[in-house]
Design an enzyme around this catalytic site. Structure first.
Site, short mmCIF file in Angstrom:
data_model
loop_
_atom_site.label_atom_id
_atom_site.label_comp_id
_atom_site.label_asym_id
_atom_site.label_seq_id
_atom_site.Cartn_x
_atom_site.Cartn_y
_atom_site.Cartn_z
N HIS A 126 -29.17 154.62 12.39
CA HIS A 126 -28.16 154.03 11.92
C HIS A 126 -27.34 153.46 13.01
O HIS A 126 -25.95 153.00 12.72
CB HIS A 126 -27.15 155.05 11.17
CG HIS A 126 -27.84 155.50 9.89
ND1 HIS A 126 -27.41 156.66 9.25
CD2 HIS A 126 -28.74 155.00 8.79
CE1 HIS A 126 -27.87 156.80 8.06
NE2 HIS A 126 -28.67 155.58 7.97
N CYS A 164 -29.30 133.71 20.53
CA CYS A 164 -29.76 132.66 19.46
C CYS A 164 -28.45 132.26 18.70
O CYS A 164 -28.83 131.15 17.92
CB CYS A 164 -30.68 133.15 18.43
SG CYS A 164 -29.91 134.62 17.42
P1 NAD Z 1 -23.52 165.15 7.08
O1 NAD Z 1 -22.04 165.05 7.32
O2 NAD Z 1 -23.92 164.75 5.38
O3 NAD Z 1 -24.22 166.64 7.09
C1 NAD Z 1 -23.91 167.40 8.19
C2 NAD Z 1 -24.77 168.74 7.84
O4 NAD Z 1 -24.80 169.19 9.15
C3 NAD Z 1 -24.12 169.68 6.74
O5 NAD Z 1 -25.12 170.10 6.12
C4 NAD Z 1 -23.39 170.59 7.88
O6 NAD Z 1 -23.17 171.92 6.95
C5 NAD Z 1 -24.24 170.66 8.99
N1 NAD Z 1 -23.85 171.02 10.19
C6 NAD Z 1 -22.33 170.91 10.68
N2 NAD Z 1 -22.10 171.25 11.91
C7 NAD Z 1 -23.17 171.81 12.31
C8 NAD Z 1 -23.82 172.57 13.32
N3 NAD Z 1 -22.80 172.85 14.45
N4 NAD Z 1 -25.13 173.12 13.40
C9 NAD Z 1 -25.67 172.87 12.41
N5 NAD Z 1 -25.30 172.21 11.29
C10 NAD Z 1 -24.21 171.85 11.08
O7 NAD Z 1 -24.16 164.25 8.11
P2 NAD Z 1 -25.77 163.34 8.02
O8 NAD Z 1 -26.42 164.16 7.09
O9 NAD Z 1 -25.94 162.93 9.23
O10 NAD Z 1 -25.19 162.06 7.22
C11 NAD Z 1 -24.03 161.39 7.59
C12 NAD Z 1 -23.90 159.88 7.93
O11 NAD Z 1 -22.83 159.88 8.68
C13 NAD Z 1 -25.09 159.97 8.80
O12 NAD Z 1 -25.71 158.63 8.29
C14 NAD Z 1 -24.53 159.26 10.01
O13 NAD Z 1 -24.94 158.01 10.70
C15 NAD Z 1 -22.88 159.25 10.08
N6 NAD Z 1 -22.23 160.09 10.82
C16 NAD Z 1 -22.47 160.08 12.25
C17 NAD Z 1 -21.80 160.72 13.06
C18 NAD Z 1 -22.11 161.00 14.53
O14 NAD Z 1 -22.64 159.80 15.10
N7 NAD Z 1 -21.78 161.87 15.07
C19 NAD Z 1 -20.55 161.68 12.56
C20 NAD Z 1 -20.40 161.58 11.11
C21 NAD Z 1 -21.07 160.86 10.39
#
Ligand code: NAD
Length: 283
Positions: A126, A164
């Site tokens: 992403h 470009c």
């Molecule tokens: P999501 O928020 O949908 O899910 C995160 C998952 O990780 C959840 O199931 C949660 O329970 C679990 N989780 C949280 N903390 C944890 C830990 N310490 N150890 C293990 N599991 C843990 O995130 P996603 O599936 O990555 O989708 C969200 C979208 O948002 C992605 O496309 C991403 O690009 C973007 N995003 C990115 C960031 C970042 O760059 N750090 C932060 C937020 C969202």
């Protein structure tokens, strides 16, 4: 838990081409909230989710307006993203890479923390918050090469590609925006090559990323068996072992896409795996 750590260690050591898929969960221990976990930004503020879904349409309709809005009303994650440092989970994956076990990380995260932790082979599915991407030629540039505030002050937004002349957008892929072609190409190759997939900290509900484990699950391979009479037979078996490390079960767990889940924090479990791999290799 101890048995699962031993099991994953065995699976990793026996693998030929292990890759990791990561999501926002691996970075929560760096102080970046996720979207959909119990303390996620959208769990707390559903309005922000609606805005995120509209963002790409605004860009297509009026890139200048999109840039002005982005520079004057930064979204909720921005401050945390710019301050964050890698945590033990990121470093553990880097170490598995240095040991030659982990061949690639495909991350949904836009925070750049895998590279900051020293991982070399990262596909940013992403995009990355600190880069700009040309929508015509696909080139990426560090954002700090551009004085965006100055361009705004001189009424020269949107920025254009130095190579470009195409339109530049933040590299972060917005909802509804196509995944860049080079990223699709690299990820597809990795899914075809891997025999182990370690999925860390993702709710696995954002597509097309969430389809990567499903594609891996569909791959099969021939396995040779020799019975007690010495007769050789072949059977079709799954080609990829799929393991989740997540704070909670996901659709991949419920639908049997993953072979097993190690439930807990990536910042605690991944370093334990690294220690166990080292111990096992030393004996
Ligand atoms: P999501 O928020 O949908 O899910 C995160 C998952 O990780 C959840 O199931 C949660 O329970 C679990 N989780 C949280 N903390 C944890 C830990 N310490 N150890 C293990 N599991 C843990 O995130 P996603 O599936 O990555 O989708 C969200 C979208 O948002 C992605 O496309 C991403 O690009 C973007 N995003 C990115 C960031 C970042 O760059 N750090 C932060 C937020 C969202």
């Amino acid at each position: 838990m101890r048995d699962l750590i031993k099991r994953i260690t065995r699976d990793l050591i026996n693998s030929n081409y292990a890759i990791a898929l990561t999501g926002a969960g691996i970075s929560t221990e760096s102080g970046i909230p996720d979207f959909r976990g119990p303390s996620g930004i959208w769990t707390k503020n559903p309005e922000e989710e609606k805005l995120a879904y509209r963002s790409y349409q605004v860009f297509l309709n009026n890139p200048k307006k999109w840039w002005e809005e982005t520079l004057t009303t930064p979204f909720g994650l921005l401050e945390a993203l710019t301050k964050a440092e890698p945590n033990p989970g990121h470093y553990a994956l880097t170490e598995l890479g240095k040991m030659g076990i982990l061949k690639r990380i495909i991350t949904q995260n836009i925070d750049g923390l895998h590279e900051k932790a020293g991982s070399k082979d990262v596909v940013e599915y992403h995009g990355c918050i600190s880069k700009l991407r040309c929508l015509s030629c696909g080139s990426r540039f560090p954002q700090d090469k551009f004085d965006l505030q100055k361009l705004m002050g001189e009424d020269k937004l949107p920025p254009h590609c130095p190579k470009c002349g195409g339109l530049l957008k933040s590299d972060g892929v917005a909802f509804g925006e196509p995944i860049p072609a080079d990223v699709i190409h690299q990820s597809t190759k990795e899914i075809e090559n891997c025999d182990l997939m370690l999925i860390c900290g993702t709710s696995a509900v954002v597509y097309p990323f969430a389809a990567l484990p499903i594609s891996a699950k569909e791959r099969t391979t021939h396995k040779e068996r020799i019975d007690e009479t010495g007769k050789h037979t072949f059977e079709m078996v799954p080609a990829v072992t799929i393991i989740e490390i997540n704070a909670e079960p996901t659709p991949l767990t419920h639908e049997g896409i993953s072979d097993y889940l190690i439930q807990g924090k990536t910042g605690e479990i991944l370093p334990r795996i690294v220690e166990e791999v080292k111990r096992t290799k030393a004996t």
